[in-house]
Write a protein that holds these residues in place. Structure first.
Motif, short mmCIF file in Angstrom:
data_model
loop_
_atom_site.label_atom_id
_atom_site.label_comp_id
_atom_site.label_asym_id
_atom_site.label_seq_id
_atom_site.Cartn_x
_atom_site.Cartn_y
_atom_site.Cartn_z
N ALA A 166 0.83 -1.20 0.00
CA ALA A 166 0.00 0.00 0.00
C ALA A 166 0.87 1.26 0.00
CB ALA A 166 -0.91 0.00 1.22
N LEU A 167 0.51 2.24 -0.81
CA LEU A 167 1.30 3.46 -0.91
C LEU A 167 0.73 4.60 -0.06
CD1 LEU A 167 2.10 3.48 -4.73
CD2 LEU A 167 3.50 2.66 -2.83
N ALA A 168 -0.56 4.55 0.27
CA ALA A 168 -1.17 5.63 1.05
C ALA A 168 -0.41 5.92 2.35
CB ALA A 168 -2.64 5.30 1.34
N PRO A 169 0.04 4.92 3.10
CA PRO A 169 0.75 5.22 4.35
C PRO A 169 2.08 5.95 4.14
CG PRO A 169 -0.02 2.95 4.34
CD PRO A 169 -0.18 3.47 2.95
N HIS A 170 2.56 5.97 2.91
CA HIS A 170 3.85 6.60 2.62
C HIS A 170 3.68 7.98 2.00
CE1 HIS A 170 5.78 2.86 3.67
NE2 HIS A 170 4.98 2.22 2.85
N THR A 171 2.47 8.54 2.08
CA THR A 171 2.21 9.89 1.58
C THR A 171 1.56 10.72 2.69
OG1 THR A 171 -0.05 9.56 0.75
CG2 THR A 171 1.75 8.88 -0.69
N THR A 172 1.82 12.02 2.68
CA THR A 172 1.23 12.88 3.70
C THR A 172 -0.26 13.09 3.50
OG1 THR A 172 1.89 14.82 2.43
CG2 THR A 172 3.40 14.07 4.15
N LEU A 173 -0.73 12.90 2.26
CA LEU A 173 -2.16 13.03 1.97
C LEU A 173 -2.91 11.76 2.35
CD1 LEU A 173 -4.28 14.94 0.74
CD2 LEU A 173 -3.63 14.10 -1.51
N GLY A 178 -3.85 6.68 -2.14
CA GLY A 178 -3.06 5.97 -3.14
C GLY A 178 -3.17 4.48 -2.97
N GLY A 179 -3.37 3.78 -4.09
CA GLY A 179 -3.47 2.33 -4.07
C GLY A 179 -2.11 1.66 -3.99
N PRO A 180 -2.08 0.35 -4.24
CA PRO A 180 -0.83 -0.40 -4.06
C PRO A 180 0.09 -0.35 -5.28
CG PRO A 180 -2.59 -1.89 -4.69
CD PRO A 180 -3.22 -0.52 -4.55
N ALA A 181 1.34 -0.67 -5.03
CA ALA A 181 2.30 -0.95 -6.10
C ALA A 181 2.40 -2.46 -6.27
CB ALA A 181 3.66 -0.37 -5.75
N ASP A 182 2.87 -2.88 -7.44
CA ASP A 182 3.11 -4.32 -7.62
C ASP A 182 4.19 -4.79 -6.64
OD1 ASP A 182 1.26 -4.44 -9.65
OD2 ASP A 182 2.74 -4.20 -11.25
N ARG A 183 5.23 -3.96 -6.48
CA ARG A 183 6.29 -4.24 -5.51
C ARG A 183 6.69 -2.95 -4.83
NH1 ARG A 183 11.34 -5.90 -6.69
NH2 ARG A 183 11.34 -5.22 -8.87
N LEU A 184 7.00 -3.04 -3.54
CA LEU A 184 7.44 -1.88 -2.78
C LEU A 184 8.79 -2.22 -2.13
CD1 LEU A 184 6.57 0.96 -1.92
CD2 LEU A 184 5.42 -0.05 0.06
N SER A 187 5.32 13.90 0.27
CA SER A 187 4.61 15.11 0.68
C SER A 187 4.13 15.97 -0.47
CB SER A 187 5.52 15.96 1.58
OG SER A 187 6.69 16.34 0.87
N ASN A 188 4.48 15.60 -1.69
CA ASN A 188 4.11 16.44 -2.83
C ASN A 188 3.59 15.58 -3.97
OD1 ASN A 188 3.99 19.20 -3.83
ND2 ASN A 188 5.51 18.55 -5.33
N VAL A 189 2.77 14.59 -3.63
CA VAL A 189 2.32 13.63 -4.63
C VAL A 189 0.89 13.21 -4.33
CG1 VAL A 189 3.22 11.65 -3.32
CG2 VAL A 189 2.95 11.47 -5.80
N VAL A 190 0.11 13.02 -5.41
CA VAL A 190 -1.22 12.42 -5.31
C VAL A 190 -1.19 11.16 -6.16
CG1 VAL A 190 -3.69 12.70 -5.68
CG2 VAL A 190 -2.30 14.69 -5.06
N ILE A 191 -1.37 10.02 -5.54
CA ILE A 191 -1.28 8.73 -6.23
C ILE A 191 -2.68 8.18 -6.45
CG2 ILE A 191 -0.42 6.36 -6.08
CD1 ILE A 191 1.86 7.42 -4.35
N ALA A 192 -2.94 7.68 -7.64
CA ALA A 192 -4.26 7.18 -8.00
C ALA A 192 -4.71 6.07 -7.06
CB ALA A 192 -4.24 6.66 -9.44
N ASP A 193 -6.02 6.00 -6.87
CA ASP A 193 -6.59 4.96 -6.01
C ASP A 193 -6.32 3.56 -6.55
OD1 ASP A 193 -7.80 6.85 -4.22
OD2 ASP A 193 -9.33 7.21 -5.74
N GLU A 194 -6.13 3.46 -7.86
CA GLU A 194 -5.85 2.15 -8.47
C GLU A 194 -4.43 1.69 -8.20
OE1 GLU A 194 -9.14 4.25 -10.18
OE2 GLU A 194 -7.01 4.82 -10.09
N GLY A 195 -3.59 2.60 -7.69
CA GLY A 195 -2.20 2.25 -7.44
C GLY A 195 -1.35 2.40 -8.69
N VAL A 196 -0.15 1.84 -8.65
CA VAL A 196 0.78 1.97 -9.77
C VAL A 196 1.35 0.61 -10.13
CG1 VAL A 196 1.40 4.35 -9.16
CG2 VAL A 196 2.72 2.46 -8.21
N PRO A 197 1.61 0.39 -11.41
CA PRO A 197 2.24 -0.87 -11.81
C PRO A 197 3.74 -0.82 -11.52
CG PRO A 197 1.93 0.54 -13.73
CD PRO A 197 1.28 1.25 -12.57
#
Length: 350
Positions: free
Chosen positions: A12-19, A22-28, A58-68
């Motif tokens: 999950a990427l949301a916990p790594h953003t100040t906003l 954001g959905g998950p990445a395939d790999r983190l 702190s300066n990013v908005v990541i889509a709810d679908e996440g990123v490949p």
């Protein structure tokens, strides 16, 4: 080759953003040194995998679908200080160093220059990309050079001068591109413990000095932190006003001939016969006050500052962009001025 970069258990990427959206990445993956950063980027490029770099988020908005592909958490840290022949101090900083921790350390060491940039969330490596600025100071005023990893050539480019980065208002040649990765940053600071000249009128008033004066760097830092806290711009997990990317819109810069004929509209001269307008004033006077909510109330303008769009709990990227679009369209309809988003939008658009 450095140590093997560490995979992160959750994708999950949301916990790594100040906003906190954001959905998950395939790999983190987490990298704790410049060598590990290069290793992850090279491996992803060799495998043809998409890559997203995240510092402080702190300066990013990541889509709810996440990123490949791979999301890389840049966690390199540390800095050094060395004297310069002309009497200045050269501070070399790893890209993943927490920005405000760096500012606090330099002020505590008797160095001046960064104090007006106190309280800004994020990592040091992101500051030249955005040419971060606040209270009359920006990174371009202090940056000497950066070390970059060039993804096109597969080589590290040390000491790329600041003059080659195209630093402008909240912009650089590194923004909105992914072929160069910042590994290390160098700043020239003042060794006498005094601040940069206090240019911002609000800060000068708080400090009780005239614009252009200098003060002890710790005094400037304390004043800036106080101002930022009052606007909900210092991270606080208990304060939803700070669950944001800070200022969501940049102050628009328009040709002098296009300045709206509106009584009381503040303005400042910019380059090339243009004028800078305050986005916050435009937003508020277009009918969007502090705390203005999106439908459902999960996202709202901050209760302390209309430039921040805040996650009130359970908000999504779609909620954020819906409210941002409403504000942008309202300002355009009322004043004929277009607001541009300051954060990087990943997998989504406004």
């Amino acid at each position: 080759m450095g140590a093997v970069p560490s995979p992160v258990l959750t994708r999950a990427l949301a916990p790594h953003t100040t906003l906190r959206v954001g959905g998950p990445a395939d790999r983190l993956v987490e990298a704790r040194s410049a060598a590990e950063i290069v290793e992850v980027v090279r491996a992803a490029d060799a495998a043809g995998e998409p890559l997203l770099l995240l510092g402080g988020g702190s300066n990013v908005v990541i889509a709810d679908e996440g990123v490949p592909g791979v999301a890389l958490l840049v966690r390199s840290s540390g800095h050094t200080v060395e004297p310069l022949p002309d009497g200045g101090a050269l501070v070399t900083v790893e890209a993943g160093e927490d920005w405000d921790a760096l500012v606090a350390a330099t002020v505590g060491a008797g160095l001046g220059g960064l104090e007006c940039l106190s309280g800004i969330p994020g990592s040091t490596g992101a500051t030249p990309v955005q040419n971060v600025g606040a209270y009359g100071v920006e990174i371009a005023d202090l940056l000497v050079d950066v070390d970059l990893y060039d993804r096109r050539t597969g080589e590290v480019r040390p000491h790329v001068p600041a003059a080659e980065l195209g630093l402008g208002y909240r912009a650089s040649v590194l923004k909105h591109r992914d072929d160069a990765v910042v590994l290390r940053v160098r700043f020239r600071l003042r060794p006498d413990g005094t601040s940069a000249p206090i240019r911002y009128p609000e800060l000068a008033r708080v400090l009780g000095v005239t614009p252009g004066a200098t003060v002890p760097a710790p005094a400037a830092r304390a004043a800036v932190l106080g101002l930022r806290r009052g606007k909900g711009m210092v991270l606080d997990a208990a304060d939803h006003d700070t669950w944001s990317v800070g200022s969501f819109f940049t102050n628009p810069i328009v040709p002098t001939a296009d300045v709206p004929d509106v009584p009381g509209l503040p303005r400042w001269p910019a380059d090339h016969d243009r004028v800078k307008l305050p986005a916050a004033w435009l937003i508020e006077n277009a009918g969007f006050g502090r705390g203005y909510p999106a439908p459902g109330g999960r996202v709202a303008l901050s209760g302390k500052h209309v430039l921040a769009l805040s996650n009130r709990g359970g908000g999504t990227a779609a909620d954020v962009l819906r409210l941002a679009g409403q504000v942008r369209d309202g300002v355009r309809s009322r004043f004929g001025v277009s607001l541009a988003p300051e954060p990087v939008l990943v997998g989504c658009a406004l």
